[in-house]
Write an enzyme that holds these catalytic residues in place. Sequence first.
Site, PDB file in Angstrom:
ATOM      1  CG  HIS A 111      -2.221   0.656   1.028  1.00 21.56           C
ATOM      2  ND1 HIS A 111      -2.656   1.677   1.834  1.00 21.56           N
ATOM      3  CD2 HIS A 111      -3.180   0.473   0.093  1.00 21.56           C
ATOM      4  CE1 HIS A 111      -3.837   2.090   1.398  1.00 21.56           C
ATOM      5  NE2 HIS A 111      -4.174   1.382   0.348  1.00 21.56           N
ATOM      6  CE  LYS A 113      -1.575   4.796  -1.318  1.00 21.50           C
ATOM      7  NZ  LYS A 113      -2.128   4.159  -0.142  1.00 21.50           N
ATOM      8  CG  ASP A 118      19.347  10.373  -9.157  1.00 23.67           C
ATOM      9  OD1 ASP A 118      19.254   9.279  -9.755  1.00 23.67           O
ATOM     10  OD2 ASP A 118      19.329  11.474  -9.742  1.00 23.67           O
TER      11      ASP A 118
END
Length: 199
Positions: A111, A113, A118
């Site tokens: 779940h 996000k 880099d």
Amino acid sequence: MFNENGYECIFQHHKNVNKSAPLKCKNVNCSQNSINRIIETIDKAQYCIDMAMFTFNSTELFEALKQAMARGVQLRIICENSRAFKAGTSIWMLINLGAMMRGPKSLSLMHHKFCIIDEELRVEEICLERGRRTKPNLCNSCIINGSANWTIRGFGGNWENIVITTNNVMIKELQAEFNRMWKAFTISLEPVEDMKMFA
Ligand SMILES: [Zn+2]
């Protein structure tokens, strides 16, 4: 922030093709401003983007990731398999452009996000893979993290927040978890012929 006031000005933005213009939007809750800040951050990626995203279908962010890959940025995606398998989704299209993808085989949801750009050790790893022995000049390491899936719905009226930060402790923590998941999740999708038309 994304909230119910974010789209008051959206028709103005759709009429305006000049990308820099929305940044001057006077709506303090403007969703387009927030989306543009994510795009600007992706645009600065030079080596690698590791993204863990429950689901993803934002056309604008797909374009930003596509452009990043076109300039040689390596993209790894961890997502929910059920979401990636849908024909024509942004994740499928990115896989067809060369992104690597893995997901969990579990009833629990992946779940997260977040997106790491880099991170120092990953950059060194990639430089070594590419045969460069000298340490790269760094680099805009950062993370984009929050409650919103990168979807039309996530940016389109939901109450959500996204933080972009160069905080090194947070970058390292998320990279370590991404690396751990990448090793643990063995399911990986390959591009299929039918999907190439969406790329
Ligand atoms: Zn606006």
